[in-house]
Design an enzyme around this catalytic site. Structure first.
Site, PDB file in Angstrom:
ATOM      1  N   ARG A 108       0.896  -1.174   0.000  1.00  0.00           N
ATOM      2  CA  ARG A 108       0.000   0.000   0.000  1.00  0.00           C
ATOM      3  C   ARG A 108       0.923   1.210   0.000  1.00  0.00           C
ATOM      4  O   ARG A 108       1.772   1.357   0.889  1.00  0.00           O
ATOM      5  CB  ARG A 108      -0.897   0.010   1.234  1.00  0.00           C
ATOM      6  CG  ARG A 108      -1.635   1.332   1.373  1.00  0.00           C
ATOM      7  CD  ARG A 108      -2.745   1.292   2.388  1.00  0.00           C
ATOM      8  NE  ARG A 108      -3.866   0.514   1.901  1.00  0.00           N
ATOM      9  CZ  ARG A 108      -5.076   0.512   2.464  1.00  0.00           C
ATOM     10  NH1 ARG A 108      -5.327   1.245   3.522  1.00  0.00           N
ATOM     11  NH2 ARG A 108      -6.058  -0.218   1.962  1.00  0.00           N
ATOM     12  N   HIS A 135      -7.553   1.236  -6.293  1.00  0.00           N
ATOM     13  CA  HIS A 135      -7.688   0.284  -5.176  1.00  0.00           C
ATOM     14  C   HIS A 135      -8.332  -0.990  -5.744  1.00  0.00           C
ATOM     15  O   HIS A 135      -9.482  -1.324  -5.473  1.00  0.00           O
ATOM     16  CB  HIS A 135      -8.563   0.911  -4.080  1.00  0.00           C
ATOM     17  CG  HIS A 135      -8.469   0.226  -2.754  1.00  0.00           C
ATOM     18  ND1 HIS A 135      -7.645  -0.863  -2.521  1.00  0.00           N
ATOM     19  CD2 HIS A 135      -9.093   0.466  -1.560  1.00  0.00           C
ATOM     20  CE1 HIS A 135      -7.764  -1.250  -1.262  1.00  0.00           C
ATOM     21  NE2 HIS A 135      -8.645  -0.459  -0.655  1.00  0.00           N
ATOM     22  N   GLN A 138      -9.951  -3.960  -3.632  1.00  0.00           N
ATOM     23  CA  GLN A 138     -11.218  -3.550  -3.023  1.00  0.00           C
ATOM     24  C   GLN A 138     -12.370  -3.724  -4.022  1.00  0.00           C
ATOM     25  O   GLN A 138     -13.403  -4.319  -3.719  1.00  0.00           O
ATOM     26  CB  GLN A 138     -11.121  -2.073  -2.583  1.00  0.00           C
ATOM     27  CG  GLN A 138     -12.410  -1.499  -2.058  1.00  0.00           C
ATOM     28  CD  GLN A 138     -12.759  -2.007  -0.667  1.00  0.00           C
ATOM     29  OE1 GLN A 138     -11.953  -1.913   0.233  1.00  0.00           O
ATOM     30  NE2 GLN A 138     -13.952  -2.546  -0.485  1.00  0.00           N
ATOM     31  N   ASP A 227     -17.668   6.740  -0.570  1.00  0.00           N
ATOM     32  CA  ASP A 227     -16.359   6.667   0.103  1.00  0.00           C
ATOM     33  C   ASP A 227     -16.136   8.018   0.773  1.00  0.00           C
ATOM     34  O   ASP A 227     -16.865   8.991   0.505  1.00  0.00           O
ATOM     35  CB  ASP A 227     -15.257   6.371  -0.944  1.00  0.00           C
ATOM     36  CG  ASP A 227     -13.896   6.086  -0.326  1.00  0.00           C
ATOM     37  OD1 ASP A 227     -13.816   5.925   0.914  1.00  0.00           O
ATOM     38  OD2 ASP A 227     -12.898   6.043  -1.077  1.00  0.00           O
ATOM     39  N   CYS A 267     -16.347   1.172   1.174  1.00  0.00           N
ATOM     40  CA  CYS A 267     -15.133   0.389   1.443  1.00  0.00           C
ATOM     41  C   CYS A 267     -14.653   0.530   2.883  1.00  0.00           C
ATOM     42  O   CYS A 267     -13.966  -0.336   3.392  1.00  0.00           O
ATOM     43  CB  CYS A 267     -14.036   0.775   0.459  1.00  0.00           C
ATOM     44  SG  CYS A 267     -13.491   2.490   0.626  1.00  0.00           S
ATOM     45  N   ARG A 293     -13.537  -9.480   1.529  1.00  0.00           N
ATOM     46  CA  ARG A 293     -12.192  -9.205   1.005  1.00  0.00           C
ATOM     47  C   ARG A 293     -11.262 -10.389   1.244  1.00  0.00           C
ATOM     48  O   ARG A 293     -10.364 -10.653   0.442  1.00  0.00           O
ATOM     49  CB  ARG A 293     -11.649  -7.916   1.610  1.00  0.00           C
ATOM     50  CG  ARG A 293     -12.521  -6.746   1.151  1.00  0.00           C
ATOM     51  CD  ARG A 293     -11.872  -5.436   1.200  1.00  0.00           C
ATOM     52  NE  ARG A 293     -10.620  -5.377   0.513  1.00  0.00           N
ATOM     53  CZ  ARG A 293      -9.672  -4.530   0.817  1.00  0.00           C
ATOM     54  NH1 ARG A 293      -9.843  -3.658   1.797  1.00  0.00           N
ATOM     55  NH2 ARG A 293      -8.530  -4.510   0.147  1.00  0.00           N
TER      56      ARG A 293
END
Ligand code: CP
Ligand code: NVA
Length: 309
Positions: A108, A135, A138, A227, A267, A293
């Site tokens: 990340r 991302h 995700q 988000d 998310c 996930r």
């Protein structure tokens, strides 16, 4: 061996294979505990090295469980403890050591360039665990969640995004092109997708519309995504930006413009973009979304190792 940096670079067929594999694996381990290993332990003896240059809760935990459930193990490195950040060790040398000691690297990062640099020097797969521009793990997982709940291919659904034009939306846009689903984006004019993304949308056969009114984007939606308005490391005047998004808050009224059985996804972590009566309503599936996930990341790992069934 395959990398997982951007959905753009992965074929439709492989993306679909990842989702199908995750479905089978999730069903097969219904009665197992978090740390029980999948039948056949397909990644037995493999080490996933993870590193986070930005905060993470879900991605960190889900990758840890993912590799464990496949029979391997995980090690998380702290960037501030590596010579790479302070001692001037090069990405090339760091990558060589990672490749000799580990079997996959999940990063990340605050720099898209860094992912590409690592890719150049690594001889093991690299996975993008969130970057400024995307991302992908995700969004692939979110497609899995949508299809699991709606029991339909995502290509048959109306997807809405109400929120900032950020990394998560960029991956959703790519997914809309790859999986051919209708995507309505609701966002203040000032924060609409940038030129590069806009051209990408224009140059690909797509079903994407952009609205500066949240109601238009939410109209007859099967799924509403949102988000945080201010992402990690978003160097903006927060008060000003939040003010621009005042009319883009997900509330009951907006949910009522969508289809009756519309679900809400996010998310996480959340900010003030969604009202609590929506966030904690039956329509909100955010906890199921977060848990999924683990399942999708397992299939992403298997794809990277060339072991997808
Ligand atoms: N959604 C997500 O990536 O969460 P984390 O930042 O907690 O990993
Ligand atoms: N857009 C958010 C996603 C967090 C998972 C961020 O980059 O901070």
């Amino acid at each position: 061996m395959k990398h997982f940096i951007n959905l753009k670079d992965i074929s439709r067929k492989d993306l679909r294979k990842i989702i199908n594999d995750a479905k089978k694996r999730k069903i097969a381990r219904k009665k197992l505990n978090n740390l029980d290993v999948d039948k056949g332990a397909p990644l037995k003896g493999k080490l996933l090295i993870q590193m986070f240059e930005k905060s993470s809760l879900r991605t960190r935990l889900s990758f840890y469980l993912a590799i464990k459930q496949l029979g391997g193990s995980a090690l998380t490195l702290r960037p501030d403890e590596l010579h790479l950040s302070k001692g001037g060790e090069s990405i090339g040398d760091t990558a060589k050591i990672l490749s000799n000691f580990g079997n996959a690297f999940m990063l990340r990062t605050s720099s898209d360039k860094k992912l590409e640099e690592f890719k150049k020097y690594l001889s093991i797969p690299i996975i993008n665990g969130l970057s400024p521009s995307s991302h992908p793990t995700q969004i692939l997982s979110d497609i899995f969640t949508v299809e699991e709940i709606k029991k339909k291919p995502i290509s048959k659904l109306n997807i809405a995004w109400i929120g900032d034009s950020n990394n998560v939306l960029n991956s959703l846009i790519t997914a809309s092109i790859k999986f051919s689903f209708k995507l309505n984006i609701g966002c203040p004019k000032k924060y609409q997708p940038n030129k590069k993304i806009f051209n990408y949308i224009k140059n690909n056969k797509n079903k994407i519309s952009i609205y500066s009114d949240a109601k238009n984007a939410a109209y007859r939606a099967d799924v509403i995504f949102s988000d945080k308005v201010v992402s990690m490391n978003d160097k903006v005047n927060k008060v000003k930006k939040l003010n621009y998004f005042r009319k883009f808050r997900i509330d009951k009224k907006l949910m009522n413009i969508a289809k009756k059985d519309c679900i809400f996804l996010h998310c996480l972590p959340r900010g003030t973009e969604v009202n609590e009566d929506v966030f904690f309503s039956k329509q909100s599936k955010v906890w199921q979304q977060a848990l999924n996930r683990v399942h999708v990341q397992k299939s992403i790992l298997l794809y990277c190792f060339g072991k997808l069934r």
